[in-house]
Design a protein around this motif. Structure first.
Motif, mmCIF file in Angstrom:
data_model
loop_
_atom_site.group_PDB
_atom_site.id
_atom_site.type_symbol
_atom_site.label_atom_id
_atom_site.label_comp_id
_atom_site.label_asym_id
_atom_site.label_seq_id
_atom_site.Cartn_x
_atom_site.Cartn_y
_atom_site.Cartn_z
ATOM 1 N N ASP A 5 36.472 -49.208 -4.086
ATOM 2 C CA ASP A 5 35.488 -48.132 -4.080
ATOM 3 C C ASP A 5 35.080 -47.810 -2.658
ATOM 4 O O ASP A 5 34.918 -48.686 -1.822
ATOM 5 N N ASP A 151 27.943 -51.762 -14.126
ATOM 6 C CA ASP A 151 29.319 -51.256 -14.109
ATOM 7 C C ASP A 151 29.495 -50.316 -12.929
ATOM 8 O O ASP A 151 28.618 -49.506 -12.627
ATOM 9 N N ARG A 152 30.648 -50.446 -12.292
ATOM 10 C CA ARG A 152 31.011 -49.560 -11.189
ATOM 11 C C ARG A 152 32.273 -48.805 -11.600
ATOM 12 O O ARG A 152 33.314 -49.419 -11.842
ATOM 13 N N THR A 156 30.432 -44.488 -8.886
ATOM 14 C CA THR A 156 28.997 -44.583 -9.167
ATOM 15 C C THR A 156 28.706 -45.838 -9.975
ATOM 16 O O THR A 156 29.600 -46.451 -10.567
ATOM 17 N N TRP A 157 27.430 -46.193 -10.019
ATOM 18 C CA TRP A 157 26.970 -47.381 -10.717
ATOM 19 C C TRP A 157 26.227 -47.000 -11.999
ATOM 20 O O TRP A 157 25.566 -45.961 -12.062
ATOM 21 N N ASP A 171 24.173 -43.600 -7.201
ATOM 22 C CA ASP A 171 24.940 -43.793 -5.968
ATOM 23 C C ASP A 171 24.663 -45.162 -5.369
ATOM 24 O O ASP A 171 25.527 -45.743 -4.702
ATOM 25 N N THR A 189 28.758 -58.085 -13.822
ATOM 26 C CA THR A 189 29.076 -56.809 -13.196
ATOM 27 C C THR A 189 30.563 -56.515 -13.294
ATOM 28 O O THR A 189 31.396 -57.339 -12.919
ATOM 29 N N TRP A 191 33.162 -54.861 -11.724
ATOM 30 C CA TRP A 191 33.525 -54.251 -10.438
ATOM 31 C C TRP A 191 34.652 -55.077 -9.841
ATOM 32 O O TRP A 191 34.441 -56.234 -9.458
ATOM 33 N N ASP A 193 36.334 -55.937 -7.068
ATOM 34 C CA ASP A 193 36.256 -55.873 -5.607
ATOM 35 C C ASP A 193 36.097 -57.292 -5.080
ATOM 36 O O ASP A 193 35.307 -58.078 -5.623
ATOM 37 N N ALA A 326 29.200 -50.200 -0.386
ATOM 38 C CA ALA A 326 29.575 -49.698 -1.704
ATOM 39 C C ALA A 326 28.357 -49.289 -2.532
ATOM 40 O O ALA A 326 28.483 -48.955 -3.710
ATOM 41 N N LEU A 328 25.585 -51.259 -3.159
ATOM 42 C CA LEU A 328 24.973 -52.373 -3.885
ATOM 43 C C LEU A 328 24.075 -53.157 -2.921
ATOM 44 O O LEU A 328 24.559 -53.671 -1.902
#
Length: 362
Positions: A5, A151-152, A156-157, A171, A189, A191, A193, A326, A328
């Motif tokens: 992301d 959730d990503r 967006t979150w 955002d 979460t 995501w 990453d 990102a 967060l």
């Protein structure tokens, strides 16, 4: 490194759309972040699991009394707190004039060092801190809403609560619960990453002291030269004892109310004891400290367990900052490494200013 992301700042900065910020927790940190964003062209949504705001800076009402049963006050030795709190309005602002004294493992009470500074609360209770911060923002606050997943997707979150309701898209997401609860959320979460796992490890490494607070009310009032007593050698069953009647507007004349915060060792051993048993033990300790057997028999009692009361240390900074690109963020007294309301206030405000910088493309 795989960063799937893009950063929050990668949105089209020519867009007139406000940055969308989701905040988990309406404690001092979350409220301060919203306050920092109040005129930054951001839309802020706060989700809070409890029915009130200000987290462990909590106030209750009972039988004509108001009492701060978590954090007792906000000290003014922090530059932000010293400047910000008076700006929120001085009506009802209370500076506790009596000092804090000390006691040791043997219960010997001694005069303090006289360096308390101002000790702020409000006649309506310390929850006024978050209430007044939020009243100066346009943030939407959803109470009794417990987030269980993050959730990503698509840059967006989204936040999902325990009823399956979705909040977002955002955002930016800011997490402000105590570190163990933040680690649980990060573990839930979605995501993909490689920055997420080091973040979870850093947050999960923060340890806490557990404190059980007993509130003891009496139909009489004695005069003492101090407001609070703190155990300096950490070797007594009581960690803190204070007189709520020293706060204007909290306790009716002729009555007294003691806030007794038990030591972490005692609290862990007796966390689930019945209220009557825990209150009787606290009242006995209070009577011994004050040298007055009348304190063994309060006419009503209350309590609150704080499983995550005070962080032992702060989190490693690098993993926390790495994910901000990102969108967060995390904030709280545990990020600052100081178990104080002023630390949470400052840390949340600074997080809000960094998010504000993203909005400005800085």
């Amino acid at each position: 490194m795989s960063h799937r992301d893009g950063p929050a700042g990668s949105r089209d900065r020519e867009s007139t759309e406000p940055i969308r910020v989701g905040v988990v927790g309406a404690g001092a940190a979350g409220a301060a972040a919203a306050y920092a964003l109040r005129d930054a062209g951001a839309t802020v949504t706060i989700v809070e699991k409890s029915g009130g705001v200000c987290g462990r800076a909590a106030t209750r009402r009972r039988e004509g009394c108001r009492y701060d049963h978590g954090a007792n006050y906000v000290k003014d030795d922090d530059e932000l707190a010293a400047s910000l709190i008076p700006e929120l309005g001085t009506e009802g602002l209370v500076d506790i004039e009596e000092p804090v004294w000390t006691f040791d493992a043997d219960g010997e009470v001694a005069e303090g060092h006289g360096d308390d500074g101002r000790k702020w609360t409000w006649s309506e209770g310390i929850t006024q801190l978050a209430k007044r911060l939020l009243a100066r923002t346009d943030a939407a606050v959803h109470r009794r809403t417990r987030v269980e997943a993050i959730d990503r997707a698509g840059g967006t979150w989204h936040l999902t609560d325990t009823d399956g309701a979705d909040y977002g898209p955002f955002d930016v997401v800011l997490l402000t619960p105590p570190a163990p609860q933040t680690a649980d959320l990060l573990g839930a979460t979605d995501w993909d990453d490689d920055r997420l796992e080091p973040l979870i490890d850093a947050v999960d490494a923060v340890s806490y002291r557990t404190i059980r607070t007993l509130v003891l009310h009496y139909p009489f009032r004695e005069s003492y030269p101090w407001y609070g007593l703190v155990n300096v050698d950490k070797d007594h069953a009581v960690g803190w004892l204070s007189r709520e009647e020293c706060k204007s507007g909290h306790v009716p004349d002729g009555e007294s109310l003691l806030v007794v915060q038990m030591s972490p060792a005692w609290s862990e051993a007796h966390y689930d004891d019945p209220l009557d048993d825990a209150a009787a033990a606290a009242a006995d300790h209070a009577a011994d400290l004050l040298g007055d057997d009348r304190y063994r028999d309060p006419d009503w009692v209350d309590d609150q367990g704080w499983r995550y009361a005070l962080p032992e240390s702060g989190a490693e900074t690098e993993p926390l900052r790495a994910v901000e690109a990102a969108g967060l963020y995390v904030a709280g007294d545990w990020v600052a490494g100081e178990g104080r309301v002023a630390a949470a206030l400052r840390n949340g405000y600074e997080a809000g200013e960094r998010i504000r910088g993203e909005q400005a493309g800085e």
